[in-house]
Design a protein around this motif. Structure first.
Motif, PDB file in Angstrom:
ATOM      1  N   TRP A 257      21.604  28.781  -0.484  1.00  0.00           N
ATOM      2  CA  TRP A 257      22.968  29.220  -0.226  1.00  0.00           C
ATOM      3  C   TRP A 257      23.914  28.497  -1.177  1.00  0.00           C
ATOM      4  CZ3 TRP A 257      26.686  26.350   3.244  1.00  0.00           C
ATOM      5  CH2 TRP A 257      27.902  27.014   3.346  1.00  0.00           C
ATOM      6  N   THR A 258      24.810  29.232  -1.807  1.00  0.00           N
ATOM      7  CA  THR A 258      25.864  28.646  -2.620  1.00  0.00           C
ATOM      8  C   THR A 258      27.166  28.747  -1.835  1.00  0.00           C
ATOM      9  OG1 THR A 258      24.759  29.333  -4.655  1.00  0.00           O
ATOM     10  CG2 THR A 258      27.084  28.716  -4.821  1.00  0.00           C
ATOM     11  N   ASP A 259      27.748  27.602  -1.485  1.00  0.00           N
ATOM     12  CA  ASP A 259      28.927  27.633  -0.612  1.00  0.00           C
ATOM     13  C   ASP A 259      30.177  28.047  -1.389  1.00  0.00           C
ATOM     14  OD1 ASP A 259      29.978  25.413  -1.943  1.00  0.00           O
ATOM     15  OD2 ASP A 259      29.464  23.987  -0.363  1.00  0.00           O
ATOM     16  N   GLU A 260      31.294  28.088  -0.671  1.00  0.00           N
ATOM     17  CA  GLU A 260      32.533  28.609  -1.259  1.00  0.00           C
ATOM     18  C   GLU A 260      33.073  27.724  -2.367  1.00  0.00           C
ATOM     19  OE1 GLU A 260      33.513  26.644   2.758  1.00  0.00           O
ATOM     20  OE2 GLU A 260      31.874  27.745   1.797  1.00  0.00           O
ATOM     21  N   GLU A 261      32.561  26.488  -2.459  1.00  0.00           N
ATOM     22  CA  GLU A 261      32.967  25.583  -3.533  1.00  0.00           C
ATOM     23  C   GLU A 261      32.011  25.649  -4.728  1.00  0.00           C
ATOM     24  OE1 GLU A 261      35.788  24.004  -3.407  1.00  0.00           O
ATOM     25  OE2 GLU A 261      36.219  24.654  -1.358  1.00  0.00           O
ATOM     26  N   GLY A 262      31.027  26.529  -4.639  1.00  0.00           N
ATOM     27  CA  GLY A 262      30.055  26.659  -5.723  1.00  0.00           C
ATOM     28  C   GLY A 262      28.944  25.637  -5.657  1.00  0.00           C
ATOM     29  N   ILE A 263      28.815  24.932  -4.523  1.00  0.00           N
ATOM     30  CA  ILE A 263      27.789  23.895  -4.358  1.00  0.00           C
ATOM     31  C   ILE A 263      26.517  24.532  -3.814  1.00  0.00           C
ATOM     32  CG2 ILE A 263      27.185  21.760  -3.154  1.00  0.00           C
ATOM     33  CD1 ILE A 263      30.208  21.146  -3.067  1.00  0.00           C
ATOM     34  N   LYS A 264      25.395  24.265  -4.463  1.00  0.00           N
ATOM     35  CA  LYS A 264      24.118  24.839  -4.038  1.00  0.00           C
ATOM     36  C   LYS A 264      23.582  24.034  -2.851  1.00  0.00           C
ATOM     37  CE  LYS A 264      22.956  26.706  -8.576  1.00  0.00           C
ATOM     38  NZ  LYS A 264      23.271  28.080  -8.141  1.00  0.00           N
ATOM     39  N   ARG A 265      23.305  24.730  -1.782  1.00  0.00           N
ATOM     40  CA  ARG A 265      22.853  24.097  -0.546  1.00  0.00           C
ATOM     41  C   ARG A 265      21.641  24.835   0.041  1.00  0.00           C
ATOM     42  NH1 ARG A 265      26.151  20.382   1.846  1.00  0.00           N
ATOM     43  NH2 ARG A 265      28.295  20.130   1.109  1.00  0.00           N
ATOM     44  N   THR A 266      21.135  24.285   1.132  1.00  0.00           N
ATOM     45  CA  THR A 266      20.003  24.868   1.843  1.00  0.00           C
ATOM     46  C   THR A 266      20.462  25.282   3.231  1.00  0.00           C
ATOM     47  OG1 THR A 266      18.415  23.492   0.654  1.00  0.00           O
ATOM     48  CG2 THR A 266      17.705  24.401   2.764  1.00  0.00           C
ATOM     49  N   ALA A 267      20.073  26.466   3.676  1.00  0.00           N
ATOM     50  CA  ALA A 267      20.476  26.920   5.005  1.00  0.00           C
ATOM     51  C   ALA A 267      19.330  27.646   5.691  1.00  0.00           C
ATOM     52  CB  ALA A 267      21.702  27.832   4.902  1.00  0.00           C
ATOM     53  N   PHE A 268      18.873  27.102   6.807  1.00  0.00           N
ATOM     54  CA  PHE A 268      17.874  27.748   7.651  1.00  0.00           C
ATOM     55  C   PHE A 268      18.045  27.201   9.063  1.00  0.00           C
ATOM     56  CE2 PHE A 268      15.939  23.906   6.010  1.00  0.00           C
ATOM     57  CZ  PHE A 268      15.294  23.352   7.110  1.00  0.00           C
ATOM     58  N   ALA A 269      17.584  27.941  10.047  1.00  0.00           N
ATOM     59  CA  ALA A 269      17.727  27.492  11.437  1.00  0.00           C
ATOM     60  C   ALA A 269      16.642  26.486  11.765  1.00  0.00           C
ATOM     61  CB  ALA A 269      17.649  28.680  12.386  1.00  0.00           C
ATOM     62  N   HIS A 270      17.068  25.318  12.213  1.00  0.00           N
ATOM     63  CA  HIS A 270      16.103  24.291  12.584  1.00  0.00           C
ATOM     64  C   HIS A 270      15.905  24.186  14.086  1.00  0.00           C
ATOM     65  CE1 HIS A 270      14.760  20.313  13.836  1.00  0.00           C
ATOM     66  NE2 HIS A 270      13.937  20.442  12.817  1.00  0.00           N
ATOM     67  N   SER A 271      16.990  24.232  14.859  1.00  0.00           N
ATOM     68  CA  SER A 271      16.848  24.121  16.306  1.00  0.00           C
ATOM     69  C   SER A 271      17.956  24.889  17.001  1.00  0.00           C
ATOM     70  CB  SER A 271      16.825  22.653  16.754  1.00  0.00           C
ATOM     71  OG  SER A 271      18.021  22.002  16.392  1.00  0.00           O
ATOM     72  N   VAL A 272      17.770  25.113  18.298  1.00  0.00           N
ATOM     73  CA  VAL A 272      18.701  25.902  19.104  1.00  0.00           C
ATOM     74  C   VAL A 272      18.846  25.259  20.478  1.00  0.00           C
ATOM     75  CG1 VAL A 272      18.376  28.156  18.013  1.00  0.00           C
ATOM     76  CG2 VAL A 272      16.738  27.371  19.711  1.00  0.00           C
ATOM     77  N   LYS A 273      20.012  25.453  21.076  1.00  0.00           N
ATOM     78  CA  LYS A 273      20.253  24.926  22.415  1.00  0.00           C
ATOM     79  C   LYS A 273      21.421  25.687  23.016  1.00  0.00           C
ATOM     80  CE  LYS A 273      20.240  20.487  24.823  1.00  0.00           C
ATOM     81  NZ  LYS A 273      20.246  19.006  24.647  1.00  0.00           N
ATOM     82  N   THR A 274      21.570  25.627  24.349  1.00  0.00           N
ATOM     83  CA  THR A 274      22.750  26.189  24.993  1.00  0.00           C
ATOM     84  C   THR A 274      23.440  25.111  25.813  1.00  0.00           C
ATOM     85  OG1 THR A 274      21.749  26.854  27.112  1.00  0.00           O
ATOM     86  CG2 THR A 274      21.504  28.373  25.246  1.00  0.00           C
ATOM     87  N   ASP A 275      24.652  25.430  26.264  1.00  0.00           N
ATOM     88  CA  ASP A 275      25.316  24.541  27.208  1.00  0.00           C
ATOM     89  C   ASP A 275      24.696  24.745  28.585  1.00  0.00           C
ATOM     90  OD1 ASP A 275      26.282  27.007  28.002  1.00  0.00           O
ATOM     91  OD2 ASP A 275      28.402  26.466  27.864  1.00  0.00           O
ATOM     92  N   GLY A 276      25.220  24.031  29.586  1.00  0.00           N
ATOM     93  CA  GLY A 276      24.633  24.089  30.919  1.00  0.00           C
ATOM     94  C   GLY A 276      24.738  25.444  31.590  1.00  0.00           C
ATOM     95  N   THR A 277      25.719  26.243  31.198  1.00  0.00           N
ATOM     96  CA  THR A 277      25.870  27.570  31.797  1.00  0.00           C
ATOM     97  C   THR A 277      24.942  28.591  31.168  1.00  0.00           C
ATOM     98  OG1 THR A 277      27.577  28.361  30.259  1.00  0.00           O
ATOM     99  CG2 THR A 277      28.319  27.038  32.142  1.00  0.00           C
TER     100      THR A 277
END
Length: 452
Positions: A257-277
């Motif tokens: 992923w290249t962010d809005e500042e032109g910086i090359k980054r990495t983006a993938f889902a690592h973990s998930v959680k919900t609140d108590g509700t």
């Protein structure tokens, strides 16, 4: 509190790594790094790092129990830890061929945990994450366990990744109910969360690199209806391109992923959680930060907002937990490689946000350990758990840390636990005890004693 720590200027040079403990990178298979924790075997302390190694701050070790060998001669290492109704559930990692399943410990006497069962021990896979909840639907009533399943070899046609569901109403005799397969071509489900919305029960999955490996046909995050555990049904897949203005096909391929500042980054889902509700979901999406969704209607989530990072901060949003009634977000960032051109020199540390307005999270503070130089390879934070005004952090070779977050703008370390050859993967607070999964040595039970 005055910490009892003996430091030695020669300590860094005196640390001795066991075989295989060479370079360790963040959990980033595509970036060329090892699976997190695989080659971090802990360190042998040549001199005591902590005075009184069993009593540090407000934690006292009361038990240390290795995993049983469920296959002769095969020693499994631990993954995450969870507790429910007086039993501890330990996932297992990929070491020594995986297949270690989930181990169940009777915690009636916390000073003497007894391993009473093993389940989901599927050959060719490993089971890092387990969540257990009491559910009541027209199809199932009892205690339900959701277990992540990842393939050791993603090209093995005889191996399946995803998650498996078990009835653990009687924890000593788990019964398999159903299996959900990740058909993306990735390894399967890395982390997951089991959540209840009234009569509906859902599993949220983080299938690392599913988007990338399937060329956008499948997504990293899915919501699966498991109200009928024998027939899990996918009802939603999260595509960041559909929600986040800064993400599109032009600058994101499911991993790069290249962010809005032109910086090359990495983006993938690592973990998930919900609140108590169970109505707000938090997706730890590496350099995309922590993404927040309203999932009151689980088939039609609504994007709320996400955390962000300064241009010189490596993202690596790994895990999260909530504090202050859900108005404060604790985000841990796993960075094993502290030196990266164009970024600050730092191992992964904890960031604390005000999320009263989820459309505009505000950074309140950061928490970093004192051991970034003396414990190489173990200085990054891993998982957070919050109980009341105390934050509990697992830190690999940095052990377990307890942090007072009464004032989230000014976190203060109040306890440290670092056993010899520490390799702490996960923590979980159970009654007056902190459970810690040590990859090399099994289950550690720490009693909370209050300030000393």
């Amino acid at each position: 509190m005055k910490k009892k720590i003996l430091m030695n200027t020669a300590l860094a040079g005196a640390l001795v790594f066991s075989a295989g403990g060479a370079s360790v990178f963040a959990h980033d298979e595509l970036g060329g790094g090892a699976e997190k924790g695989d080659s971090l075997a802990g360190v042998e302390l040549a001199v005591p790092l902590l005075e009184g190694s069993k009593n540090t701050g407000n934690l006292q070790e009361v038990a240390a129990v290795p995993l049983k060998e469920i296959r002769e001669g095969v020693k499994n290492s631990t993954g995450d830890v969870y507790a429910h109704k007086g039993y501890a559930y330990l996932g297992t990692h990929s070491a020594n061929g995986g297949g270690g399943g989930v181990r169940v410990f009777d915690m009636k006497d916390p000073s003497n945990p007894v391993e009473v069962a093993a389940f989901a021990d599927i050959p060719g896979t490993w089971q890092e994450k387990v969540i257990v909840k009491t559910v009541n639907t027209k199809h199932f009533k009892g205690d339900l366990a959701a277990v992540s399943v990842q393939k050791l070899d993603r090209f093995n046609p005889n191996s399946k990744g995803g998650f498996v569901l078990y009835d653990v109403t009687n924890p000593r005799e788990p019964k398999k109910l159903g299996f959900w397969e990740d058909a993306s071509g990735a390894r399967g489900t890395h982390e997951l969360y089991l959540t209840v919305q009234g009569d509906n029960v859902y599993v949220l999955t983080a299938n690392c690199y599913a988007d990338y490996y399937s060329h956008g046909e499948k997504m990293d995050v899915t919501i699966v209806d498991v109200s009928k555990p024998s027939s899990p049904e996918t009802i939603y897949e999260f595509n960041p391109r559909d929600y986040i203005p800064e993400v599109s096909d032009d600058n994101y391929d499911g991993y790069n992923w290249t962010d809005e500042e032109g910086i090359k980054r990495t983006a993938f889902a690592h973990s998930v959680k919900t609140d108590g509700t169970g109505k707000t979901a938090f997706l730890s999406y590496w350099d995309l930060g922590t993404i927040m969704l309203d999932i009151s209607d689980a088939k039609n989530p609504v994007y709320l907002g996400r955390t962000d990072f300064a241009n010189d901060v490596q993202g690596a949003a790994h895990s999260m937990d909530l504090a202050k009634g859900g108005t404060v977000l604790v985000e841990t960032r796993e960075v094993f490689g502290p030196v990266r051109e164009g970024f600050e020199s730092a191992y992964g540390y904890t960031m604390i946000y005000d999320i009263k307005d989820k459309t505009n999270p505000k950074l309140l503070s950061t928490f970093r350990t004192d051991f970034t130089e003396t414990i190489p390879g173990g200085a990054t934070v891993h998982d957070p758990k919050v109980q009341g005004n105390t934050l509990y952090l697992s830190h690999y070779s940095g052990g377990v840390r307890t942090v007072d977050i009464t004032d989230p703008s000014n976190p203060e370390e109040i306890g440290v636990y670092i056993p010899s050859r520490s390799n702490i993967w996960g923590v979980f607070v159970d009654r007056n005890y902190v459970l810690a999964s040590d990859m090399g040595t099994g289950l550690k039970v720490l009693q909370k004693n209050g300030s000393q």
